[in-house]
Design a protein around this motif. Sequence first.
Motif, short mmCIF file in Angstrom:
data_model
loop_
_atom_site.label_atom_id
_atom_site.label_comp_id
_atom_site.label_asym_id
_atom_site.label_seq_id
_atom_site.Cartn_x
_atom_site.Cartn_y
_atom_site.Cartn_z
N LEU A 44 32.23 37.95 37.64
CA LEU A 44 32.95 39.51 37.89
C LEU A 44 33.34 40.21 37.31
O LEU A 44 34.70 41.12 37.42
CB LEU A 44 34.62 38.37 38.74
N GLU A 47 34.23 43.12 38.84
CA GLU A 47 35.52 43.83 39.85
C GLU A 47 37.08 44.15 39.17
O GLU A 47 37.82 44.04 37.82
CB GLU A 47 36.49 41.55 39.50
N ILE A 54 40.53 36.85 44.38
CA ILE A 54 38.84 36.81 43.89
C ILE A 54 38.40 36.41 44.81
O ILE A 54 38.93 34.89 45.14
CB ILE A 54 39.56 35.78 42.46
N CYS A 56 34.97 34.66 45.27
CA CYS A 56 33.15 33.76 44.18
C CYS A 56 33.06 32.89 45.45
O CYS A 56 33.13 31.59 44.56
CB CYS A 56 33.65 33.50 43.23
N LEU A 69 39.26 34.50 34.44
CA LEU A 69 40.04 34.87 35.34
C LEU A 69 41.47 34.98 34.12
O LEU A 69 41.94 36.32 34.94
CB LEU A 69 40.82 33.11 36.49
N VAL A 75 46.26 38.50 40.55
CA VAL A 75 45.82 37.68 40.99
C VAL A 75 46.38 37.25 41.89
O VAL A 75 47.29 36.55 41.30
CB VAL A 75 44.18 36.84 41.04
N ILE A 78 42.47 33.09 45.24
CA ILE A 78 41.04 32.56 44.82
C ILE A 78 40.83 31.87 45.51
O ILE A 78 41.55 30.55 45.87
CB ILE A 78 41.56 32.01 42.78
#
Length: 339
Positions: A44, A47, A54, A56, A69, A75, A78
């Motif tokens: 990341l 980012e 997020i 991934c 994180l 955020v 996720i």
Amino acid sequence: MSSRQLSDTKNALVSNPEALSDPDYSDDENVLPGEEIAADDDLLDGEDSDTDEIICTHSRVHSIPALKLERFKKVLRICLRQNAIQRIEGLSSLGETLQELDFYDNLISHIHGLDELTKLTSLDLSFNKIRHIKHINHLTELTDLYFVSNKIGHIENLDGLNKLRMLELGSNRIRVIENLDSLKALEELWLAKNKITELTGLGGLPKLRLLSIQSNRIRDLSPLSEVPQLEELYISHNALENVLGLEKNTNLRILEISNNKITSIKGLKPLVHLEEVWASYNQISDFMEMQEELADKKELTTVYFEGNPVQLRGPALYRNKVRLALPQVQQIDATFVRT
């Protein structure tokens, strides 16, 4: 991937062929540790620290803490689908913001590490190795909860989820519908591909409008009288021989009863709001009964009767006969008809 690795992978896929045909097959005790391929040092790295999402997926992630994180202070969502995560950890710093968490298709066996995530509204733990529902009672903001294709044998430990709107438990090992009475806000319950024999345990769900229980072992519909507000019922691939017992479910709009052993649809007359009836691959043989039970349904637009004697005995005339019996219908099986 080298040609040797590719060959090894192909061999591994068929080394336990019984796993392909036995849904309950498990060889967890004999799994040998394989070569672990490290993920990038910082997946990341590029980012934006102010991002609210997020994603991934399919990235060979084994460790959540390795993603660091905690640097993402805003955020909300996720998604870590299709990785190799075994432990839920390293998320506590996101408790103030995180609302949606997706671990679909990983290697998680136990539910831990969610203590601080009290703002979660959606949690997806589908396609993992979870046997027991635990440690989520404190997630009181949850509205959507997914446990598709795990190894869950009992519905349990859901008390406190007073805002839960949708619960997905398809493809597990559940035999009894139980411990749901506290979920007063539940609107959708998905239980397909389990081992359920009875439709009991639903009476405490005053807002339940959708029940999906395909591919189980249901024979009797009468317990559904406890949920008269039900609007959608998906119960294909069971052991039904008739549709008796739905007389009080007058709010039903969609009825999916395909692939059962139903010989008669007598009992549908009180269901005045029916819009769709899916009844393919049963033993229905009487056009007259079809007319008696469904002709007065002004909202009925779609019917499926293919694979029944009414269609198989005279396929050339079948569609015209359905149109004559049910002139209000706009779709017969996969074919749209003129209105």
